[in-house]
Design an enzyme around this catalytic site. Structure first.
Site, short mmCIF file in Angstrom:
data_model
loop_
_atom_site.label_atom_id
_atom_site.label_comp_id
_atom_site.label_asym_id
_atom_site.label_seq_id
_atom_site.Cartn_x
_atom_site.Cartn_y
_atom_site.Cartn_z
N HIS A 1 -4.16 3.41 8.34
CA HIS A 1 -2.90 2.91 8.89
C HIS A 1 -1.94 4.07 9.11
CE1 HIS A 1 -3.54 -1.25 6.83
NE2 HIS A 1 -4.19 -1.16 7.97
N GLU B 1 0.86 -1.19 0.00
CA GLU B 1 0.00 0.00 0.00
C GLU B 1 0.89 1.24 0.00
OE1 GLU B 1 -2.30 -0.82 3.54
OE2 GLU B 1 -0.98 0.36 4.79
#
Lengths: 287, 377
Positions: free
Chosen positions: A249, A211
């Site tokens: 995150h 990611e």
């Protein structure tokens, strides 16, 4: 064969009497994992899960009594760094930290200390890992994966489930699935897992789910180009993420123009990795 | 969490870093009073949480209190990169001999704090970083040992700082490092750190970013958050422990898990739509959270359709379905909604939603296509 955990793993659960710890210990036990001990300071002497698992006051006592060789941590963020230090000092060689939200400066100290001791950490802020048919450590649902020859590595939790599920729909299984977590500073990284999968006879192909944020995917791409003989398929989440915003995150943030999905995809493709446009495309790219 | 310049400088000052003796004003009149107290020339600086304030005209000199009032009035009426200026900092003007850059941040690749310094400080430091990165000195700090004196000297040497300033520079480095550590900052930056004509050092500007994950042990710092500077929906989302970021598209997304939420946005885009937001409802989300998330999504008037993508792990799909039903009853949305439930208790969840007139989808691709079609209908 598999990596990091198998049916012989003797697991200790830190925070076993908490809500999450108890629920997932039950799940891990039901999956066939050897959960040999739990630790909750102040509850030493108790037994949980229908009297199957003894609880100790400290990791040291638990290791001495049960020979635990791996630990999984379900302790809240403010106490988790101490739990990691305790497990490392008790001589446990492999620690999995599920906890989300540990301050990054704590993680810098943890990682420095663990590197000096030679302890392997997985996570934090990760779903743990699963070797289908043998053992699971953490929170990955057991029923969405079957044994197979695909090694999976991912920075994300539910996105990993999505990929395992997509593989299973096509009759494909995993050797081991490792969730390395979404924090900027963690224990085990992509390259560590790629190296282990390259050496694991049961793994024939690898799926790597990255990611935005940081440069670990770019470094992994270099490693793949130089060292991997097994094919790698990838997916990178966050292609539409705006710069400067933390996408959930702590590690998923495009800073100073680096860490974009486009950079990572370019690096991976240059290393010969097939990059999926969306997760459900992964099984066909593995064929 | 970002701190304003004046907040950062207050913190630096507590750690022994010399900072100007200025004050914050919310009105032009207050700015004038501060200028009167300070005497002499002042600099009036907009306090907004974006960079490039100087280039936007948000930092201006004033020769006297009357001029300070005029300048403050002009700046307080401005918008900088879309953010209205609500406060100005009035500092005494400094006689600058040289501008230095000094900052400390987390180097995630090295897994250590890193000091960065450059003799070419000031507004163009980003340009320096891009075009001549060798002009920026980097010194990594062992997180278990902390900053050592020799490292501060290495930084001073690296930027050719005259010897007479080494002692004070060392104190500033230690102060900045302690501020960074004690506040759980992810960035503590002085730009510029100036050598004054009076031959001492002073931090003219300051910037701090704090680790949101560490705010639990800094209630005093958490209170410094300027909620005026963020979208109302993001403030509301934080109240419910939802991770939300507003975007400009028309398809509202509600997803569990950050990676999957990003992926859902990506796939909406892949099939020709535009996501209206990033929203992670988190693990184990119950009905109340789901309802709050739906209210937040619907408060955006651009939203023409909502896509629910739930992969049950810890989160149980039936729990989310119950939340959706509660929210539907309460919010009564009129726009189309596409729902995809997979994983733990998905079947039970689907049954609960059977009468809710929602469009259902099996795969991620299918869900995205249906959401795009619904938003364009």
């Amino acid at each position: 064969m598999s990596i990091l955990i198998d049916k012989n793993t003797r697991l200790l659960v830190q925070g076993i009497t908490g809500h999450e710890g108890l629920f997932h210990s039950q799940q891990m036990l039901a999956y066939g994992t050897k959960v040999v001990a739990g630790v909750t300071p102040g509850k030493g002497g108790d037994w949980v899960l229908d009297g199957k698992v003894p609880v100790f006051d400290s990791c040291k006592a638990a290791v001495e009594a049960t020979g635990a060789n791996a630990s999984v941590i379900f302790v809240s963020a403010r106490f988790a760094p101490d739990a990691i230090f305790e497990a490392a000092d008790a001589g446990i060689p492999f620690i999995v930290c599920i906890t989300e939200g540990i301050p990054v400066q704590d993680m810098m100290r943890v990682r420095e200390y663990l590197d000096q001791k030679g302890t392997r950490l997985l996570g934090p802020n990760c779903p743990g890992l699963l070797t289908p048919g043998e053992a699971k450590v953490g929170i990955i649902p057991g029923n969405i994966a079957i044994p197979g020859n695909v090694g999976c590595i991912s920075r994300s939790g539910t996105l990993t489930y999505e990929v395992l599920y997509a593989l299973m729909q096509e009759g494909m299984g995993a050797s081991t699935c490792v969730g390395i977590g979404g924090d900027p500073i963690n224990g085990t990284n992509f390259i560590d897992c790629l190296r282990m999968f390259e050496d694991d006879p049961k793994t024939e192909k690898v799926v790597m789910i990255g990611e935005i944020g940081g440069t670990d995917e770019e470094k992994a791409a270099q490693f793949i180009a130089r060292n991997m003989t097994k094919p790698v398929v990838s997916f990178i989440a966050g292609q539409t993420a705006p710069p400067g915003k933390r996408m959930g995150h702590a590690g998923a943030i495009i800073e100073g123009g680096s860490g974009t999905a486009a950079d990572k995809i370019k690096a991976l493709e240059a290393a010969g990795v097939k990059v999926a446009k969306h997760p459900e495309e992964i099984p066909s790219l593995l064929k | 969490m970002k701190l304003h310049e004046y907040q950062s400088k207050q913190i630096f000052g507590k750690y022994g870093v010399p900072v100007p003796k200025g004050h914050v004003a919310a009105t032009a009149m207050e700015a004038r009073q501060i200028a009167e107290e300070l005497g002499g020339r002042v600099v009036v600086k907009s306090q907004v949480l974006v960079g490039g304030r100087g280039k936007a005209g948000g930092i201006r000199l004033a020769k006297n209190p009357k001029e300070a009032e005029e300048v403050a009035a002009a700046i307080l009426g401005m918008e900088i990169k879309g953010l209205p200026v609500r406060k100005v900092l009035v500092d005494p003007a400094a006689n600058i001999e040289q501008e230095i850059y000094l900052g400390i941040t987390n180097d995630r690749a090295a897994r250590r704090p890193v000091f960065m310094a450059s003799a070419a400080g000031g507004v163009d430091i980003e340009e320096v970083a891009r075009t001549s990165p060798e002009k920026i000195i980097k010194v990594h700090i062992d997180p278990l040992l902390g900053l050592r004196d020799y490292q501060a000297r290495d930084i001073a040497l690296g930027i050719d700082l005259p010897k007479e300033h080494w002692k004070q520079f060392g104190e500033i480095c230690h102060g900045l490092y302690r501020a960074y550590m004690d506040c759980d900052a992810t960035l503590a930056e002085i730009n510029p750190l100036v050598i004054l004509k009076e031959n001492t050092l002073m931090a003219l500007d300051g910037k701090m970013l704090l680790d949101d994950n560490a705010l639990f042990r800094h209630p005093d710092l958490a209170e410094m958050r300027d909620v005026d500077e963020e979208a109302a929906a993001e403030t509301e989302a934080r109240k419910y422990d939802l991770s939300f970021i507003k975007l400009d598209g028309s398809i509202g997304c509600m997803v569990n898990g950050a990676g999957l939420a990003m992926t859902t946005m990506d796939i909406v885009k892949l099939f020709g739509g535009d996501p209206a937001n990033f929203l992670d409802i988190g693990g184990g989300a119950g009905a109340e959270k789901v309802a709050a998330a739906m209210r937040i999504i619907l408060s955006d008037k651009n939203v023409k359709a909502i896509l629910f993508n739930i992969f049950g792990g810890i989160t149980r799909c039936d729990e989310v379905a119950k939340g959706i039903l509660v929210a539907l009853k309460e919010v009564k949305p009129t726009i189309p909604m596409v729902v995809r439930l997979v994983g733990t208790n998905a079947e039970e969840g689907r049954k609960l939603l059977a009468d809710a007139k929602m469009i259902t989808a099996e795969t991620l691709a299918d869900a995205a296509k249906k959401a795009v079609a619904a938003a364009n209908a």
